[in-house]
Design a protein around this motif. Structure first.
Motif, short mmCIF file in Angstrom:
data_model
loop_
_atom_site.label_atom_id
_atom_site.label_comp_id
_atom_site.label_asym_id
_atom_site.label_seq_id
_atom_site.Cartn_x
_atom_site.Cartn_y
_atom_site.Cartn_z
N HIS A 65 0.73 -28.48 3.61
CA HIS A 65 1.56 -27.87 2.58
C HIS A 65 1.57 -28.72 1.31
O HIS A 65 1.39 -28.20 0.20
N LEU A 66 1.78 -30.01 1.44
CA LEU A 66 1.82 -30.90 0.28
C LEU A 66 0.48 -30.96 -0.44
O LEU A 66 0.41 -30.80 -1.67
N CYS A 67 -0.59 -31.17 0.30
CA CYS A 67 -1.90 -31.35 -0.32
C CYS A 67 -2.40 -30.06 -0.97
O CYS A 67 -2.97 -30.09 -2.07
N LEU A 68 -2.18 -28.92 -0.33
CA LEU A 68 -2.63 -27.67 -0.93
C LEU A 68 -1.78 -27.30 -2.14
O LEU A 68 -2.28 -26.69 -3.09
N ALA A 69 -0.50 -27.66 -2.14
CA ALA A 69 0.33 -27.43 -3.32
C ALA A 69 -0.16 -28.30 -4.48
O ALA A 69 -0.21 -27.84 -5.63
N GLU A 70 -0.51 -29.55 -4.20
CA GLU A 70 -1.05 -30.43 -5.24
C GLU A 70 -2.40 -29.91 -5.76
O GLU A 70 -2.67 -29.95 -6.95
N LYS B 294 -3.38 -26.76 -5.75
CA LYS B 294 -3.09 -25.55 -6.55
C LYS B 294 -2.61 -25.94 -7.95
O LYS B 294 -3.05 -25.36 -8.94
N GLN B 295 -1.73 -26.94 -8.02
CA GLN B 295 -1.24 -27.38 -9.31
C GLN B 295 -2.35 -28.00 -10.14
O GLN B 295 -2.43 -27.77 -11.36
N GLN C 140 -4.44 -25.18 -11.53
CA GLN C 140 -3.75 -24.43 -12.58
C GLN C 140 -3.73 -25.20 -13.89
O GLN C 140 -3.78 -24.59 -14.96
#
Length: 85
Positions: free
Chosen positions: A72-77, A79-80, A83
């Motif tokens: 969750h943390l790594c994929l959110a980073e 994605k950011q 973007q």
């Protein structure tokens, strides 16, 4: 005696699970950028979930939750990062 295993657990957890989370989703450059952008978050998450290994019976299921937390943390980073690029 209690601090060294926690620090080792934090280090090993973040090294293993960050690769596991990003291996199929990020290029080598993206992987390196995610690691450079969030080393403190990764170590703190590694330390927080490393505490789970010291709780009897909970330590049997902790690898599943640790893996999910790092994904969750790594994929959110990631994605950011994508973007912002």
């Amino acid at each position: 005696a209690a601090v060294l295993p926690l620090l080792l657990s934090a280090y090993l957890n973040q090294r293993l699970f960050r690769y596991d989370a990003l291996a199929e989703h990020a290029s080598r450059e993206e992987y390196n950028q995610v690691i450079e952008r969030s080393p403190v978050k990764l170590y703190l998450l590694g330390a927080a979930v490393g505490l789970l290994q010291f709780v009897p019976l909970l330590n049997l299921f902790s690898p599943i939750y640790v893996g999910l937390a790092f994904i969750h943390l790594c994929l959110a980073e990631l994605k950011q990062l994508r973007q912002n690029a």
